[in-house]
Write a protein that holds these residues in place. Sequence first.
Motif, PDB file in Angstrom:
ATOM      1  N   ASN A 264       0.793  -1.165   0.079  1.00 54.68           N
ATOM      2  CA  ASN A 264      -0.172   0.207  -0.129  1.00 54.68           C
ATOM      3  C   ASN A 264       0.954   1.279  -0.073  1.00 54.68           C
ATOM      4  OD1 ASN A 264      -1.560   2.088   0.403  1.00 54.68           O
ATOM      5  ND2 ASN A 264      -2.929   0.948   2.199  1.00 54.68           N
ATOM      6  N   ALA A 265       1.234   1.693  -1.163  1.00 49.33           N
ATOM      7  CA  ALA A 265       2.256   2.980  -1.344  1.00 49.33           C
ATOM      8  C   ALA A 265       1.635   3.969  -0.936  1.00 49.33           C
ATOM      9  CB  ALA A 265       2.754   3.050  -2.622  1.00 49.33           C
ATOM     10  N   LYS A 266       0.210   4.293  -0.924  1.00 50.62           N
ATOM     11  CA  LYS A 266      -0.225   5.491  -0.909  1.00 50.62           C
ATOM     12  C   LYS A 266      -0.240   5.955   0.666  1.00 50.62           C
ATOM     13  CE  LYS A 266      -5.049   7.241  -0.569  1.00 50.62           C
ATOM     14  NZ  LYS A 266      -5.537   6.363   0.397  1.00 50.62           N
ATOM     15  N   ASP A 267      -0.713   4.536   1.467  1.00 51.59           N
ATOM     16  CA  ASP A 267      -0.885   4.962   2.909  1.00 51.59           C
ATOM     17  C   ASP A 267       0.384   4.965   3.579  1.00 51.59           C
ATOM     18  OD1 ASP A 267      -3.621   5.565   3.244  1.00 51.59           O
ATOM     19  OD2 ASP A 267      -3.985   3.067   3.387  1.00 51.59           O
ATOM     20  N   ALA A 268       1.675   4.298   2.951  1.00 46.56           N
ATOM     21  CA  ALA A 268       2.845   4.355   3.321  1.00 46.56           C
ATOM     22  C   ALA A 268       3.329   5.539   3.463  1.00 46.56           C
ATOM     23  CB  ALA A 268       3.689   3.140   2.662  1.00 46.56           C
ATOM     24  N   ILE A 269       3.201   6.167   2.217  1.00 45.05           N
ATOM     25  CA  ILE A 269       3.698   7.523   2.004  1.00 45.05           C
ATOM     26  C   ILE A 269       3.036   8.622   2.691  1.00 45.05           C
ATOM     27  CG2 ILE A 269       3.954   9.474   0.373  1.00 45.05           C
ATOM     28  CD1 ILE A 269       4.765   7.511  -1.638  1.00 45.05           C
ATOM     29  N   LEU A 270       1.671   8.563   2.875  1.00 47.08           N
ATOM     30  CA  LEU A 270       1.030   9.575   3.974  1.00 47.08           C
ATOM     31  C   LEU A 270       1.584   9.309   5.330  1.00 47.08           C
ATOM     32  CD1 LEU A 270      -2.678   9.021   2.807  1.00 47.08           C
ATOM     33  CD2 LEU A 270      -1.233  11.254   2.708  1.00 47.08           C
ATOM     34  N   VAL A 352      14.916  17.148  -1.387  1.00 49.27           N
ATOM     35  CA  VAL A 352      13.442  16.910  -0.634  1.00 49.27           C
ATOM     36  C   VAL A 352      14.036  15.765   0.183  1.00 49.27           C
ATOM     37  CG1 VAL A 352      11.049  16.218  -0.668  1.00 49.27           C
ATOM     38  CG2 VAL A 352      12.027  17.510  -2.445  1.00 49.27           C
ATOM     39  N   ALA A 353      13.908  15.974   1.357  1.00 47.33           N
ATOM     40  CA  ALA A 353      14.741  14.899   2.354  1.00 47.33           C
ATOM     41  C   ALA A 353      14.038  13.450   2.417  1.00 47.33           C
ATOM     42  CB  ALA A 353      14.801  15.193   3.928  1.00 47.33           C
ATOM     43  N   GLN A 354      12.624  13.579   2.098  1.00 40.76           N
ATOM     44  CA  GLN A 354      11.859  12.204   2.383  1.00 40.76           C
ATOM     45  C   GLN A 354      11.941  11.841   0.950  1.00 40.76           C
ATOM     46  OE1 GLN A 354      10.520  15.191   2.749  1.00 40.76           O
ATOM     47  NE2 GLN A 354       8.015  15.110   2.574  1.00 40.76           N
ATOM     48  N   LEU A 355      12.269  12.106  -0.047  1.00 41.78           N
ATOM     49  CA  LEU A 355      12.191  11.606  -1.269  1.00 41.78           C
ATOM     50  C   LEU A 355      12.827  10.343  -1.465  1.00 41.78           C
ATOM     51  CD1 LEU A 355      11.059  11.802  -4.122  1.00 41.78           C
ATOM     52  CD2 LEU A 355      13.070  13.263  -4.864  1.00 41.78           C
ATOM     53  N   PRO A 356      14.103  10.004  -1.123  1.00 40.61           N
ATOM     54  CA  PRO A 356      14.592   8.619  -1.351  1.00 40.61           C
ATOM     55  C   PRO A 356      13.809   7.799  -0.394  1.00 40.61           C
ATOM     56  CG  PRO A 356      16.496  10.475  -0.574  1.00 40.61           C
ATOM     57  CD  PRO A 356      15.108  11.055  -0.429  1.00 40.61           C
ATOM     58  N   LEU A 357      13.337   8.036   0.439  1.00 42.17           N
ATOM     59  CA  LEU A 357      12.230   7.063   1.223  1.00 42.17           C
ATOM     60  C   LEU A 357      11.172   6.784   0.351  1.00 42.17           C
ATOM     61  CD1 LEU A 357      12.613   8.270   4.988  1.00 42.17           C
ATOM     62  CD2 LEU A 357      13.510   6.151   3.958  1.00 42.17           C
TER      63      LEU A 357
END
Length: 368
Positions: A264-270, A352-357
């Motif tokens: 679930n990419a969406k919720d992981a990123i949220l 953007v710090a969180q981009l790699p994650l």
Amino acid sequence: MTNLVLYRKYRPQRFEEVIGQEHVVQTLTNSIKGNNIGHAYLFSGPKGSGKTTIARLFAKAINCQNKKEGQFEPCDKCGSCLEIMGSKSMDLIEIDAASHTGVDDIRELIEGIKFSPVKSKYKIFIIDECHQLSKSASNALLKTLEEPPAHAIFLLATTESHKMLATILSRCQKFDFKRLQVPEIIKKLEFISKKENVKFDDSALSLIALNARGSFRDAESLLDQCLSFADGGSLIKTEDIKELLGIVEVSEISKFVDFLVAKNAKDAILFLNSIIDNGVDLQEFTKTLVFYLRQQLLLKINPNFLNLQNSGLANSDLEKMKQQTESLTQKDLQNMLELFIDAENKIKYSAVAQLPLELAIINITNQE
Ligand SMILES: Nc1ncnc2c1ncn2[C@@H]1O[C@H](COP(=O)(O)OP(=O)(O)O)[C@@H](O)[C@H]1O
Ligand SMILES: [Mg+2]
Ligand SMILES: [Zn+2]
């Protein structure tokens, strides 16, 4: 309460104050009691486990002028003890091979061992991070170790003994320092907070101890930050510590891994973005995540790898982790670890710090 620097203030000054490392302490104190001191010792082990502390303590004890036959604790009152505690002893020379750049200085210093001690029985060299000695300095050291003068003692400390010359290793008595266990760290944190007159929530100190990952030094500097936050007397709550140190809770990591398992990419990123908004430090989050995934991988390989004490996990967290691991293959875990370790390295350089994650999340959730 200003200017605490707890790790200096509470560095053990006597062997009885050292926590853990019993095997090291026992062998060293026996040799002091029996007046059976070697010429070269190697202390090897993780950072913050007491290598420098015990090296200084040993040096102080064997040069103590008041020490009686059969005793091993230093008196802390004689000229030599006082000089060593004030870092003023001419007969205790400390070299940090990691920060010392003047290669020849080190070689000269080591060669200076030929000269007799100024005031004390022994002339003692503590060489920290000694795996970083240059080639010429290592050779000078080796030469001295082959035929050390009677008054000379070398105490070498390193986090990476495998990088040292085998010929040097073979001339040292080797001591392996253990990574400290969470309960041992809690014990010392309790001692310090009592002395400093600060009260903590029950779980607050364990949270600090857990996040120190086996290093007393890290535990003490985390505590330092908490004490300056508390500013005298008050109660420090677990919530405060989490906020103050940007600490991530295992339950949060576990929830995040749930989203990855469900692809679930969406919720992981949220979720990732919401914890950032709550002030969690990204590096800290990724470090804890990698730590967590590694434990899962170990569980997968062999369920007995993780015992409760070592894992530092609460019972319920461990149960949850076991369940979660069932739905992942070894390959999944390996892949996730590689992607997040890679992301961790890239955070610092990313605009953007969180981009790699986020990219790692997409990569993981897209896989079949
Ligand atoms: N075994 C130990 N018992 C009690 N305190 C310790 C121990 N090991 C480390 N510490 C604390 O951590 C600090 C840093 O330890 P240090 O000896 O410099 O670690 P190392 O040289 O292994 O990196 C010390 O000042 C001390 O307060
Ligand atoms: Mg050290
Ligand atoms: Zn003394």
